[in-house]
Motif scaffolding. Structure first.
Motif, mmCIF file in Angstrom:
data_model
loop_
_atom_site.group_PDB
_atom_site.id
_atom_site.type_symbol
_atom_site.label_atom_id
_atom_site.label_comp_id
_atom_site.label_asym_id
_atom_site.label_seq_id
_atom_site.Cartn_x
_atom_site.Cartn_y
_atom_site.Cartn_z
ATOM 1 N N ARG A 170 38.066 40.634 31.320
ATOM 2 C CA ARG A 170 36.864 40.987 32.305
ATOM 3 C C ARG A 170 37.387 42.313 33.152
ATOM 4 N NH1 ARG A 170 34.545 36.309 35.460
ATOM 5 N NH2 ARG A 170 36.642 35.788 35.769
ATOM 6 N N GLU A 206 45.248 35.319 37.729
ATOM 7 C CA GLU A 206 45.400 36.548 36.574
ATOM 8 C C GLU A 206 45.841 37.698 37.395
ATOM 9 O OE1 GLU A 206 41.537 36.899 35.044
ATOM 10 O OE2 GLU A 206 41.640 35.337 33.507
ATOM 11 N N ARG A 230 35.729 40.150 38.225
ATOM 12 C CA ARG A 230 36.558 39.105 38.486
ATOM 13 C C ARG A 230 36.865 39.084 39.961
ATOM 14 N NH1 ARG A 230 42.011 40.770 36.699
ATOM 15 N NH2 ARG A 230 41.149 42.731 35.897
#
Length: 788
Positions: A171, A164, A176
């Protein structure tokens, strides 16, 4: 599970388990909580948890830390598998299992862990009190909390370029990042990307300390531009800047690098004591000799201070010069003299009185005891005192010297650390003389949260003092020393057979000396110390008679015939003629001159002797004036006049206003004080108080509002019947209704659950006030039964 669950778990414990909790954590019932919820709230307070954690040994603390790091409840098998990885070498699974069971029993008994056996949790507040656990750093969310969102996005792209990255994903970036750093595969890949120097720096932080200092730590670099080892770690999130010049290793990274282990080289049992092995009988005899010498030294101290007491400093304590002079008189190094002074004070033998340090009235009772009993008083007082004599001569935080007997020598943990040191010595095999290093290692395992610097110093002080006092001999704990550690009162009986038999005779010699072939009886020793001065010590003590020493005995009220009779009775040889001449000659001249108060005056039945005094040039400073053929007056004090005349070679005595001789007894100077009560470093409450506290909390749990006493007149009954009824209520555990007079004399009614009765007081749970209270028996007007 929540705090309410913890309260319910406590409420479901048996009375026996609650009593065990109170015994292990007595601060929880000071004062007694009104109910179980109050007990639960107090048990979870930061101060109470901190005290409980300080009492845990290293393995029990490791079990608790392992449980606290788990994301949820854990059972015994889970904990066992986690701990098994931390035990080095060949593992003894049975020994580890027994140690784990014992640790869990301790933790649940002390309410630091709760819940069923297959779903254990730390008690509320324990995880916060352990922070940081197992020398780990803060979690990644805390490390990167102050990083900007832009910087977090850069870190995410460098750590996970194929994922990501900084694109979002629903989030927060901090969550993360923490999830990526908790992944073993991700951390292994990131570590493989850095240089060996960076990996070495990382290894230095894995097992603690987890933080370090770095100039310009907040400098932002990416993985491509990072060159130095630290920059490589910062660019990959393996380190995080927590300040302008500080970096920390995220907890998730450390756990991965520890390969799933929370602790390293964890031992389920304490380290073994090491040291040379002595013959136990030899160690006992050596310690007994030290004990005998210490008792006599304390007696010598009190006798010296009876005659010439040192002053009390304005801030309290003993001046450095007075301690140095005392050390010279006792023939001891200053640290040992300080120990003697402190133990004598702790035992109640010396105290401050009217600006001087003087023996107390309790000293006179102590000195007539048998030697073994006197030593037991001193040893128990030393073991329990909250002071650290080893600090004498050092300087405090404000660079002021720490003097003997000064209030600043008190250290709250001194008695407990001394008791723990004695307990370690008591656990040593017979004849083993543990090295200080092995004792320190054992205590570091038993109390890992204690400050090591202060703990190690107090332990070394305790070991040195134990040898000097006679608790240990040649470094090995003596049999009577083990009894002191146990506190069972048998030390005196074990010491008695090892002490030398006191002798009641001396060898008088023609050179005005007396040789004591062994330790003298107390009475003879005091008489000889009054009449002669100690010239040398060793296997035999040599005393020397002089004009000054004989005059000292005459000043104390003894006559020449008394002195000669004592010497003849206690001498193995006839009294030598030179000694007899010395005594009779000093006695013949003693007291011919009398000194009274004018400011002071001199009286003598021989006018020619007064003429001699007036003609002496040394008497000029005394400013003498003749009032009568047999009387001279002076403006100096009586004490100064007596000292001056003695310096001139005369032998005056003091007299009262009535003309009687003032006898200067060596033991006349005393201050108030008695022997210290027998105390121990263990502050656990009595079983009766524990039982009363548990009953009070149970009663408060079932009745949250105070019970109202029956209406009408307060109970009245004869005193003997009241006492008998209270004793029966204590035996049966029943409730009673009493009448009680308050401090203003008003009669009130109380509903009580009596616990114990002693010293003129009744300790009971007062249901009308919902508290444990002490009642004066003479204020109870009467008693009546009431249904449970």
């Amino acid at each position: 599970m929540t705090g309410t669950d913890f309260s319910e778990w406590l409420r479901g414990r048996s009375d026996e388990r609650l009593r065990a909790l109170v015994a292990a954590r007595p601060e929880l019932v000071t004062p007694v909580p009104a109910h179980i919820d109050g007990l639960a709230a107090r048990a979870c307070s930061p101060s109470a948890i901190g005290r409980a954690l300080d009492r845990l040994d290293r393995f029990s603390l490791a079990v608790l830390e392992t449980l606290a790091l788990r994301p949820g409840p854990a059972g015994r098998e889970t904990l066992s598998s986690l701990l098994r990885r931390a035990v080095p070498g060949d593992r003894d699974d049975e020994a580890l299992g027994r140690a784990l069971d014992a640790a869990l029993d301790v933790l649940t008994t002390r309410a630091l862990v709760y819940g069923p056996g297959d779903a254990l949790l730390p008690a509320p507040g324990v995880t916060d009190a352990l922070e940081p656990p197992a020398a780990l750093g803060p979690p990644a969310a805390e490390v990167f909390r102050h990083h900007s969102p832009e910087r977090l996005d850069v870190l995410l792209r460098d750590i996970d370029p194929a994922g990501e990255g900084g694109s979002g994903g629903g989030r927060p970036a901090g969550e993360r990042l923490a999830a990526l750093l908790a992944d073993p595969a991700t951390v292994a890949r990131l570590v493989g990307e850095v240089s060996p120097q960076a990996r070495a720096a990382l290894d230095e932080l894995v097992w603690g300390p987890s933080s370090g200092r770095l100039p310009n730590a907040r400098r932002e670099v990416d993985a491509a531009s990072a060159h130095s080892p630290i920059e490589q770690l910062l660019a990959r999130g393996l380190l995080g800047a927590t300040g302008e010049e500080t970096v920390a290793l995220p907890r998730e990274v450390a756990l991965v690098l520890r390969d799933g282990r929370v602790h390293r080289d964890l031992s389920p049992g304490p380290p073994a004591l090491e040291g040379p092995v002595r013959d136990q009988d030899l160690a006992d005899r050596t310690a007994a000799g030290q004990a005998f010498t210490f008792v006599r030294t304390v007696e010598d101290l009190c006798e010296v201070w009876s005659v010439d007491p040192p002053g009390v400093l304005r801030a309290g304590g003993l001046a450095v010069r007075d301690l140095r002079r005392t050390a010279q008189l006792l023939d001891l190094p200053e640290w040992a003299a300080g120990l003697v002074v402190e133990v004598a004070h702790a035992a109640g033998l010396v105290a401050a009185g009217e600006g001087e340090w003087l023996p107390t009235g309790g000293y006179d009772g102590w000195r007539i005891k048998a030697t073994e009993d006197r030593w037991a008083v001193l040893a128990v007082a030393w073991a329990a005192m909250e002071r650290a004599p080893g600090l004498i001569g050092e300087r405090d935080d404000r660079d002021r010297p720490l003097n003997a007997l000064h209030p600043d020598l008190r250290r709250p943990g001194a008695a407990q650390m001394r008791a723990r040191t004695l307990a370690v010595l008591e656990s040593a095999p017979p004849g083993l003389a543990p090295t200080p290093e092995s004792v320190l290692a054992r205590l570091a395992w038993e109390q890992p949260r204690r400050r090591p610097a202060l703990r190690d110093r107090l332990v070394r002080f305790a070991l040195r003092e134990a040898e000097h006092i006679g608790v240990t001999g040649l470094g090995a704990p003596a049999t009577h020393g083990r009894a002191v550690a146990r506190g069972d009162g048998t030390a005196a009986g074990l010491l008695a057979p090892l002490l030398p038999e006191p002798v009641d005779h001396v060898l008088l010699q023609a050179d005005l000396t007396a040789v004591a072939p062994g330790p003298l009886t107390t009475d003879l020793g005091r008489r000889l110390a009054l009449t002669a001065d100690v010239e040398s010590k060793g296997g035999a003590t040599v005393y020397r008679f002089s004009e000054q020493s004989v005059r000292r005995a005459l000043d104390a009220g003894h006559s020449a015939d008394d002195l000669l009779a004592v010497l003849e009775r206690h001498s193995a040889t006839p009294v030598p003629q030179p000694l007899r001449y010395l005594v009779t000659d000093v006695a013949r001249r003693h007291g011919r001159i009398r000194v009274g108060t004018a400011s002071a005056y001199i009286r003598c039945d021989d006018p020619a002797l007064l003429d001699e005094v007036l003609a002496d040039k040394r008497a000029h400073l005394l400013r003498l004036r003749r009032l009568a053929p047999t009387v001279l007056a002076s403006k100096t004090s009586r004490a100064a006049l007596i000292d001056s005349l003695r310096a001139m070679g005369y032998a005056p005595v003091a007299e009262s206003l009535e003309g009687d001789v003032v006898v200067a007894r060596a033991d006349a100077r005393r201050t108030e004080g008695q022997l210290a009560a027998r105390v121990t470093a263990n502050n656990a409450p009595d079983p009766e108080v524990i039982d009363a506290a548990v009953r009070a909390m149970r009663a408060g749990d079932s009745r949250r509002r105070p019970v109202e006493a029956p209406e009408g007149q307060v109970p009245r009954s004869p005193a003997t019947a009241t006492i008998s009824a209270l004793q029966e209520a204590i035996r049966q555990g029943s409730r009673v209704w009493i009448g009680y007079l308050d401090s203003q004399g008003h009669a009130t009614s109380r509903i009580l659950e009596p616990a114990r009765m002693e010293g003129g007081y009744l300790t009971a749970y007062d249901e009308t006030r919902a508290t444990v209270h002490r009642f004066a028996l003479h204020r109870i007007t009467g008693i009546a039964e009431i249904g449970r």
